[in-house]
Design a protein around this motif. Structure first.
Motif, PDB file in Angstrom:
ATOM      1  N   ASP A 249    -109.582  49.255  -5.592  1.00 35.40           N
ATOM      2  CA  ASP A 249    -108.902  48.056  -6.080  1.00 35.40           C
ATOM      3  C   ASP A 249    -107.919  48.359  -7.206  1.00 35.40           C
ATOM      4  OD1 ASP A 249    -108.239  45.385  -6.297  1.00 35.40           O
ATOM      5  OD2 ASP A 249    -109.915  44.907  -7.632  1.00 35.40           O
ATOM      6  N   GLU A 250    -106.624  48.307  -6.884  1.00 31.67           N
ATOM      7  CA  GLU A 250    -105.541  48.560  -7.836  1.00 31.67           C
ATOM      8  C   GLU A 250    -105.708  49.899  -8.569  1.00 31.67           C
ATOM      9  OE1 GLU A 250    -103.568  44.555  -9.229  1.00 31.67           O
ATOM     10  OE2 GLU A 250    -105.654  44.553  -9.860  1.00 31.67           O
ATOM     11  N   LYS A 251    -106.305  50.866  -7.861  1.00 35.38           N
ATOM     12  CA  LYS A 251    -106.499  52.201  -8.433  1.00 35.38           C
ATOM     13  C   LYS A 251    -106.097  53.246  -7.395  1.00 35.38           C
ATOM     14  CE  LYS A 251    -110.938  51.807  -9.424  1.00 35.38           C
ATOM     15  NZ  LYS A 251    -111.449  50.433  -9.350  1.00 35.38           N
ATOM     16  N   PRO A 252    -105.086  54.053  -7.669  1.00 32.37           N
ATOM     17  CA  PRO A 252    -104.781  55.155  -6.748  1.00 32.37           C
ATOM     18  C   PRO A 252    -105.965  56.124  -6.723  1.00 32.37           C
ATOM     19  CG  PRO A 252    -103.037  54.859  -8.371  1.00 32.37           C
ATOM     20  CD  PRO A 252    -104.201  54.041  -8.824  1.00 32.37           C
TER      21      PRO A 252
ATOM     22  N   VAL B 248    -103.472  36.980  -7.112  1.00 35.75           N
ATOM     23  CA  VAL B 248    -103.433  37.760  -8.342  1.00 35.75           C
ATOM     24  C   VAL B 248    -103.435  39.252  -8.020  1.00 35.75           C
ATOM     25  CG1 VAL B 248    -104.627  38.279 -10.498  1.00 35.75           C
ATOM     26  CG2 VAL B 248    -104.627  35.942  -9.619  1.00 35.75           C
ATOM     27  N   GLY B 249    -102.411  39.978  -8.512  1.00 37.71           N
ATOM     28  CA  GLY B 249    -102.361  41.431  -8.375  1.00 37.71           C
ATOM     29  C   GLY B 249    -102.190  41.934  -6.959  1.00 37.71           C
ATOM     30  N   ARG B 250    -102.659  43.147  -6.718  1.00 39.52           N
ATOM     31  CA  ARG B 250    -102.694  43.808  -5.404  1.00 39.52           C
ATOM     32  C   ARG B 250    -101.327  43.946  -4.740  1.00 39.52           C
ATOM     33  NH1 ARG B 250    -107.053  40.925  -7.615  1.00 39.52           N
ATOM     34  NH2 ARG B 250    -108.666  42.490  -7.698  1.00 39.52           N
ATOM     35  N   CYS B 251    -100.262  44.083  -5.525  1.00 36.53           N
ATOM     36  CA  CYS B 251     -98.904  44.266  -4.994  1.00 36.53           C
ATOM     37  C   CYS B 251     -98.492  43.137  -4.059  1.00 36.53           C
ATOM     38  CB  CYS B 251     -98.774  45.599  -4.258  1.00 36.53           C
ATOM     39  SG  CYS B 251     -99.146  47.055  -5.249  1.00 36.53           S
ATOM     40  N   ALA B 252     -99.015  41.940  -4.282  1.00 31.46           N
ATOM     41  CA  ALA B 252     -98.728  40.810  -3.386  1.00 31.46           C
ATOM     42  C   ALA B 252     -97.247  40.465  -3.389  1.00 31.46           C
ATOM     43  CB  ALA B 252     -99.562  39.596  -3.794  1.00 31.46           C
ATOM     44  N   ASP B 253     -96.578  40.628  -4.521  1.00 29.12           N
ATOM     45  CA  ASP B 253     -95.144  40.334  -4.573  1.00 29.12           C
ATOM     46  C   ASP B 253     -94.366  41.250  -3.633  1.00 29.12           C
ATOM     47  OD1 ASP B 253     -96.004  42.309  -6.556  1.00 29.12           O
ATOM     48  OD2 ASP B 253     -93.888  42.455  -7.090  1.00 29.12           O
ATOM     49  N   TYR B 254     -94.805  42.491  -3.527  1.00 29.81           N
ATOM     50  CA  TYR B 254     -94.153  43.445  -2.635  1.00 29.81           C
ATOM     51  C   TYR B 254     -94.447  43.104  -1.174  1.00 29.81           C
ATOM     52  CZ  TYR B 254     -92.999  47.925  -0.454  1.00 29.81           C
ATOM     53  OH  TYR B 254     -92.471  48.904   0.349  1.00 29.81           O
TER      54      TYR B 254
ATOM     55  N   TYR C 296     -97.039  52.370  -4.625  1.00 30.52           N
ATOM     56  CA  TYR C 296     -96.954  51.706  -3.328  1.00 30.52           C
ATOM     57  C   TYR C 296     -95.735  50.798  -3.153  1.00 30.52           C
ATOM     58  CZ  TYR C 296    -101.547  53.311  -1.892  1.00 30.52           C
ATOM     59  OH  TYR C 296    -102.616  54.092  -1.517  1.00 30.52           O
ATOM     60  N   THR C 297     -95.006  50.508  -4.204  1.00 32.81           N
ATOM     61  CA  THR C 297     -93.835  49.637  -4.079  1.00 32.81           C
ATOM     62  C   THR C 297     -92.588  50.398  -4.480  1.00 32.81           C
ATOM     63  OG1 THR C 297     -93.682  48.746  -6.327  1.00 32.81           O
ATOM     64  CG2 THR C 297     -95.354  47.776  -4.898  1.00 32.81           C
ATOM     65  N   SER C 298     -91.463  49.760  -4.278  1.00 30.74           N
ATOM     66  CA  SER C 298     -90.187  50.355  -4.679  1.00 30.74           C
ATOM     67  C   SER C 298     -89.766  49.834  -6.049  1.00 30.74           C
ATOM     68  CB  SER C 298     -89.117  50.006  -3.638  1.00 30.74           C
ATOM     69  OG  SER C 298     -89.031  48.592  -3.480  1.00 30.74           O
TER      70      SER C 298
END
Length: 209
Positions: free
Chosen positions: A55-58, A110-116, A169-171
């Motif tokens: 969870d939100e951790k590489p 909330v979080g988890r690169c949802a915007d991407y 994970y995102t640009s």
């Protein structure tokens, strides 16, 4: 009408989760935070523990990935997917769940690169909640009943993990105002006023259509 989606990135201890809760309650829509992990596990066939551990951790542990990768993934059987490292599979499964949720209902994520994941959704507003470090230290110290020094350590570690995950994970860059539609200082505004700012932004955005 199209579903209205709100994604919230947040610094640890800034009040981002509380903003999301209040926003969802005011709009009468669902909040997805840890609930997203449960849904992604159900959709993908992975056990929930895998999502919690990533969870939100590489994840850099090759041995962990090798052991946990023995789990079968019923919903993702294509050869390219099977060749991916476990952390990529988990991200992709979560990515797909976010898109499914946004197609199904208006919500706050909330979080988890949802915007991407929802970057091509014109009805999605991407928000980042931040606050001065001193404010966050006091919040975390109070909420977790720990010393301020311990709170500072947890904040630094969590923010570093979130930034590494997001940037990998995102640009885009985690916390950079250019990565979001709104960047709000909850330490100065308070969570209630952050909610009002988000609602006003939605009102103005809808009026321009």
């Amino acid at each position: 009408m199209a579903n209205k989606i709100y994604t919230i990135g947040r610094e640890f201890g800034s009040g981002g989760r509380e903003v999301g809760e209040k926003l969802a309650a005011k709009l009468g829509i669902k909040l997805y935070d840890k609930e997203l992990l449960q849904q992604a596990a159900k959709d993908s066939g992975f056990c929930e523990e895998i999502f919690e551990n990533h969870d939100e951790k590489p994840t850099n542990s090759f041995l962990y990935s090798l052991v946990m990768d023995t789990y079968s993934v019923s919903g993702y059987s294509a050869a390219p997917f099977l060749d991916m490292p476990l952390n990529h599979k988990v991200f992709l499964a979560q990515f797909e769940t976010i898109k499914k949720i946004a197609e199904k209902e208006s919500c706050v994520i909330v979080g988890r690169c949802a915007d991407y994941a929802l970057s091509d959704n014109p009805d999605c507003i991407n928000i980042f909640i931040h606050a001065d470090l001193d404010v966050r230290i006091k919040n975390v110290s109070k909420n977790l009943n720990i010393t301020e020094n311990k709170a500072r350590d947890i904040i630094n570690k969590t923010d570093k993990q979130r930034a590494s995950y997001y940037n990998y994970y995102t640009s885009k860059k985690w916390g950079d105002s250019k990565s979001y539609n709104l960047s709000l200082d909850a330490g100065k505004l308070g969570t209630d006023n952050c909610v009002e700012m988000i609602l006003k932004f939605r009102e103005l955005m809808d009026a321009m259509k």
